[in-house]
Design an enzyme around this catalytic site. Structure first.
Site, short mmCIF file in Angstrom:
data_model
loop_
_atom_site.label_atom_id
_atom_site.label_comp_id
_atom_site.label_asym_id
_atom_site.label_seq_id
_atom_site.Cartn_x
_atom_site.Cartn_y
_atom_site.Cartn_z
CE LYS A 45 -3.48 -1.65 -0.55
NZ LYS A 45 -3.86 -1.97 -2.17
CB SER A 46 4.60 1.81 0.45
OG SER A 46 4.56 1.45 1.22
CB THR A 48 3.85 -2.01 -4.97
OG1 THR A 48 3.67 -1.77 -3.78
CG2 THR A 48 4.61 -2.46 -5.46
CG HIS A 102 4.97 -6.75 -1.05
ND1 HIS A 102 4.72 -4.82 -1.42
CD2 HIS A 102 3.42 -7.54 -1.35
CE1 HIS A 102 3.77 -5.01 -1.85
NE2 HIS A 102 2.82 -5.93 -2.50
CB SER A 132 -4.15 2.25 2.10
OG SER A 132 -3.93 1.64 0.25
CE1 TYR A 188 0.13 6.91 -2.62
CE2 TYR A 188 -0.21 8.63 -2.59
CZ TYR A 188 -0.39 7.87 -3.34
OH TYR A 188 -1.69 7.76 -3.75
CG PHE A 224 -6.07 7.93 -8.67
CD1 PHE A 224 -5.91 6.58 -8.07
CD2 PHE A 224 -7.85 8.35 -8.68
CE1 PHE A 224 -6.31 6.39 -7.33
CE2 PHE A 224 -7.94 7.00 -7.97
CZ PHE A 224 -7.60 6.30 -7.36
N GLY A 254 -6.49 7.40 -4.07
CA GLY A 254 -4.81 8.03 -4.79
C GLY A 254 -4.46 9.08 -4.04
P1 A3P Z 1 -5.28 4.06 -1.67
O1 A3P Z 1 -5.41 3.13 -0.67
O2 A3P Z 1 -5.04 4.94 -0.34
O3 A3P Z 1 -6.22 5.01 -2.82
P2 A3P Z 1 0.40 -0.30 -3.59
O4 A3P Z 1 0.11 -0.18 -4.73
O5 A3P Z 1 1.77 -0.63 -2.92
O6 A3P Z 1 -0.56 -1.58 -2.67
O7 A3P Z 1 -0.75 0.39 -2.84
C1 A3P Z 1 -1.76 1.27 -3.23
C2 A3P Z 1 -2.43 2.73 -3.10
O8 A3P Z 1 -1.76 3.55 -4.22
C3 A3P Z 1 -4.28 3.08 -3.58
O9 A3P Z 1 -3.95 3.96 -2.34
C4 A3P Z 1 -4.09 2.93 -4.56
O10 A3P Z 1 -4.70 4.13 -4.72
C5 A3P Z 1 -2.33 4.24 -4.76
N1 A3P Z 1 -2.67 4.41 -6.36
C6 A3P Z 1 -2.34 3.03 -7.29
N2 A3P Z 1 -1.51 4.63 -7.95
C7 A3P Z 1 -1.47 5.84 -7.85
C8 A3P Z 1 -1.65 6.84 -8.67
N3 A3P Z 1 -1.57 6.48 -9.91
N4 A3P Z 1 -1.78 8.13 -8.50
C9 A3P Z 1 -2.01 8.73 -6.99
N5 A3P Z 1 -2.40 7.36 -6.00
C10 A3P Z 1 -2.06 5.63 -6.19
#
Ligand code: A3P
Length: 298
Positions: A45-46, A48, A102, A132, A188, A224, A254
């Site tokens: 959730k960072s 990735t 991870h 998240s 992020y 996003f 996002g």
């Molecule tokens: P949120 O749940 O806060 O919306 P990971 O890919 O590490 O699992 O992280 C997922 C998080 O990254 C989610 O956060 C997702 O919405 C966010 N995310 C993915 N693509 C993004 C983008 N293009 N812009 C902003 N946030 C993004």
């Protein structure tokens, strides 16, 4: 492989049995990296998936054809997940190989002894990671029950999560920036604040310089809204019994600072205390740490 209710414990860390076996975890920590590999490392959730998209787009000079045709888990498979080896075997010539992980550094570090893959470590404000991850637990049927937000909050701070403790993960990887000149740490928040510069930083790290027009194309396709609508990256290809899309979206909000909609003042104070204690031996200075200092949050 369903195993939705199975958890594997490996070196004291819990991994969802739906995606991991003891065998594939063992294989991952002995993976023969090549110097040409690109490894995206993160705590869940960072950001990735965002970095996977950025790297794919950089490698194709901003052309979205590949990122809109191949799922992210195929073009940048998770090293520790059971399907990684067959995917890499099926595409031995793709250059660079983009791999995701991870795993914490203390488990994967020994695999870098004979090679120097380019490692991009992405981190995020842990309060936003927590929120998240909480929402993700509600929709991902291969993760344990989230419980109440307070229960999840306590488990997060105690490191009782799949993939282990956020604190150990971030400290383990970021402490390597001193000795590993093949490691780029990006946050992020940096990507949110200035996507253009973040793409430029990543592309120069990958030694894949882009023209201004190519950077603009990357920005367009990894926004996003573009990623939310791209089924190769928004996880809607995953069947509902594995990810229940009626309970939430992978591409959720996002945003930075969403923790403020969930944390009580008391939780925030407690988080600050634990953060200071756990991070006191960490020299990490990052955008979110500085922001939180200014707001007296951490
Ligand atoms: P949120 O749940 O806060 O919306 P990971 O890919 O590490 O699992 O992280 C997922 C998080 O990254 C989610 O956060 C997702 O919405 C966010 N995310 C993915 N693509 C993004 C983008 N293009 N812009 C902003 N946030 C993004």
């Amino acid at each position: 492989m369903a195993r939705l209710d199975v958890m594997e414990t490996f070196h004291g860390i819990m991994f969802p049995g739906h995606l991991h076996t003891q065998d594939c975890l063992q294989l991952a920590i002995r993976f023969p990296f090549q110097d040409t590999d690109v490894l995206i490392a993160s705590y869940p959730k960072s950001g990735t998936t965002w970095v996977q998209e950025i790297v794919t787009l950089i490698c194709s000079k901003g052309d979205p054809q590949f990122s809109q045709a191949i799922p992210n888990w195929t073009r940048a498979p998770w090293l520790e997940q059971y399907y990684c080896a067959p995917i890499l075997e099926a595409s031995p010539t793709s250059s660079p190989r983009v791999i995701t992980t991870h795993l914490p550094h203390h488990l994967l570090g020994p695999a870098f002894q004979d090679s120097k893959p380019k490692v991009i470590y992405v981190s995020r404000n842990p309060k936003d990671v927590l929120v998240s991850y909480y929402h993700f637990h509600k929709m991902a049927n291969f993760l344990p029950e989230a419980g109440t937000f307070q229960e999840f909050f306590s488990n997060f701070l105690e490191g009782k999560m799949c993939y282990g403790s956020w604190f150990d993960h971030v400290k383990g990887w970021t402490s390597q920036t001193v000795t590993m000149n093949n490691l780029l740490h990006i946050t992020y928040e940096e990507m949110s604040q200035n996507l253009h510069d973040a793409i430029k930083r990543i592309s120069s790290f990958l030694q894949c310089p882009l023209l201004e027009e190519e950077i603009n194309n990357c920005m367009k396709h990894c926004s996003f809204s573009s990623m939310r609508d791209n089924k190769m990256v928004n996880y809607t290809l995953v069947p509902a019994e594995i990810m229940d899309h009626s309970k939430g979206s992978f591409m959720r909000k996002g945003k930075t600072g969403d923790w403020k909609t969930m944390f009580t003042d008391e939780q925030n104070q407690h988080f600050k205390h634990v953060y200071r204690t756990r991070m006191q031996d960490c020299s990490l200075k990052s955008v979110w740490a500085e922001q939180d200092e200014e707001e007296c949050v951490c």
